[in-house]
Design a protein around this motif. Structure first.
Motif, PDB file in Angstrom:
ATOM      1  N   ASN A   1       0.836  -1.207   0.000  1.00 32.80           N
ATOM      2  CA  ASN A   1       0.000   0.000   0.000  1.00 32.80           C
ATOM      3  C   ASN A   1       0.867   1.250   0.000  1.00 32.80           C
ATOM      4  O   ASN A   1       0.569   2.221  -0.707  1.00 32.80           O
ATOM      5  CB  ASN A   1      -0.959   0.007   1.192  1.00 32.80           C
ATOM      6  CG  ASN A   1      -2.127  -0.935   1.012  1.00 32.80           C
ATOM      7  OD1 ASN A   1      -2.470  -1.317  -0.108  1.00 32.80           O
ATOM      8  ND2 ASN A   1      -2.735  -1.338   2.120  1.00 32.80           N
ATOM      9  N   SER A   2       1.943   1.240   0.768  1.00 37.70           N
ATOM     10  CA  SER A   2       2.867   2.379   0.784  1.00 37.70           C
ATOM     11  C   SER A   2       3.525   2.579  -0.574  1.00 37.70           C
ATOM     12  O   SER A   2       3.632   3.697  -1.067  1.00 37.70           O
ATOM     13  CB  SER A   2       3.941   2.183   1.851  1.00 37.70           C
ATOM     14  OG  SER A   2       3.372   2.207   3.128  1.00 37.70           O
ATOM     15  N   ILE A   3       3.954   1.490  -1.179  1.00 36.52           N
ATOM     16  CA  ILE A   3       4.598   1.576  -2.497  1.00 36.52           C
ATOM     17  C   ILE A   3       3.616   2.090  -3.542  1.00 36.52           C
ATOM     18  O   ILE A   3       3.939   2.989  -4.327  1.00 36.52           O
ATOM     19  CB  ILE A   3       5.181   0.206  -2.906  1.00 36.52           C
ATOM     20  CG1 ILE A   3       6.367  -0.141  -2.004  1.00 36.52           C
ATOM     21  CG2 ILE A   3       5.587   0.199  -4.383  1.00 36.52           C
ATOM     22  CD1 ILE A   3       6.873  -1.563  -2.162  1.00 36.52           C
ATOM     23  N   PHE A   4       2.406   1.530  -3.575  1.00 39.02           N
ATOM     24  CA  PHE A   4       1.406   1.969  -4.554  1.00 39.02           C
ATOM     25  C   PHE A   4       1.033   3.429  -4.353  1.00 39.02           C
ATOM     26  O   PHE A   4       0.855   4.174  -5.323  1.00 39.02           O
ATOM     27  CB  PHE A   4       0.153   1.093  -4.500  1.00 39.02           C
ATOM     28  CG  PHE A   4       0.375  -0.316  -4.989  1.00 39.02           C
ATOM     29  CD1 PHE A   4       1.167  -0.597  -6.088  1.00 39.02           C
ATOM     30  CD2 PHE A   4      -0.225  -1.380  -4.342  1.00 39.02           C
ATOM     31  CE1 PHE A   4       1.374  -1.892  -6.532  1.00 39.02           C
ATOM     32  CE2 PHE A   4      -0.035  -2.684  -4.778  1.00 39.02           C
ATOM     33  CZ  PHE A   4       0.768  -2.938  -5.872  1.00 39.02           C
ATOM     34  N   THR A   5       0.928   3.857  -3.093  1.00 46.32           N
ATOM     35  CA  THR A   5       0.605   5.259  -2.809  1.00 46.32           C
ATOM     36  C   THR A   5       1.685   6.173  -3.367  1.00 46.32           C
ATOM     37  O   THR A   5       1.392   7.149  -4.066  1.00 46.32           O
ATOM     38  CB  THR A   5       0.444   5.482  -1.292  1.00 46.32           C
ATOM     39  OG1 THR A   5      -0.667   4.710  -0.834  1.00 46.32           O
ATOM     40  CG2 THR A   5       0.225   6.948  -0.971  1.00 46.32           C
ATOM     41  N   GLU A   6       2.935   5.878  -3.087  1.00 47.89           N
ATOM     42  CA  GLU A   6       4.038   6.697  -3.584  1.00 47.89           C
ATOM     43  C   GLU A   6       4.145   6.644  -5.104  1.00 47.89           C
ATOM     44  O   GLU A   6       4.441   7.655  -5.748  1.00 47.89           O
ATOM     45  CB  GLU A   6       5.362   6.278  -2.945  1.00 47.89           C
ATOM     46  CG  GLU A   6       5.460   6.636  -1.486  1.00 47.89           C
ATOM     47  CD  GLU A   6       5.295   8.129  -1.215  1.00 47.89           C
ATOM     48  OE1 GLU A   6       5.852   8.956  -1.976  1.00 47.89           O
ATOM     49  OE2 GLU A   6       4.597   8.466  -0.247  1.00 47.89           O
TER      50      GLU A   6
END
Length: 95
Positions: free
Chosen positions: A47-52
């Motif tokens: 989720n953090s990677i996709f958000t960034e």
């Protein structure tokens, strides 16, 4: 002297390859013989990677959209990503 395009290509290729390598290394953490994790851990990571990734992509989209921005009140308003140059009648200009 390096052109803006050449600089973009050079940096984009280097940075993209670096990101791909880091993603490969992240995938190595999936080895349960060496590491322990749960579904919540994985969801937080991705989720953090996709958000960034989406934030980064949006930065490019904003700059590309600005070049093609035409405001319209008709047809729902907003951004027309495939604008044609308005004629004088559309602009409310009379001869």
């Amino acid at each position: 002297m390096e052109s803006k395009r050449e600089k973009f290509v050079r940096l984009a290729e280097a940075r993209t390859n670096k990101i791909i390598k880091m993603i490969e290394l992240l995938g190595n953490l999936s080895d349960t013989r060496t590491y322990e994790y749960n579904e919540d851990d994985i969801n937080k990571i991705y989720n953090s990677i996709f958000t960034e990734l989406n934030i980064s992509k949006d930065k490019f989209d904003v700059h590309l959209r600005k070049k093609n921005y035409v405001f319209k009140l008709t047809d729902g308003g907003g951004i027309d990503n495939n604008p044609t140059r308005p004629n004088k009648e559309d602009e409310g200009i009379s001869s």
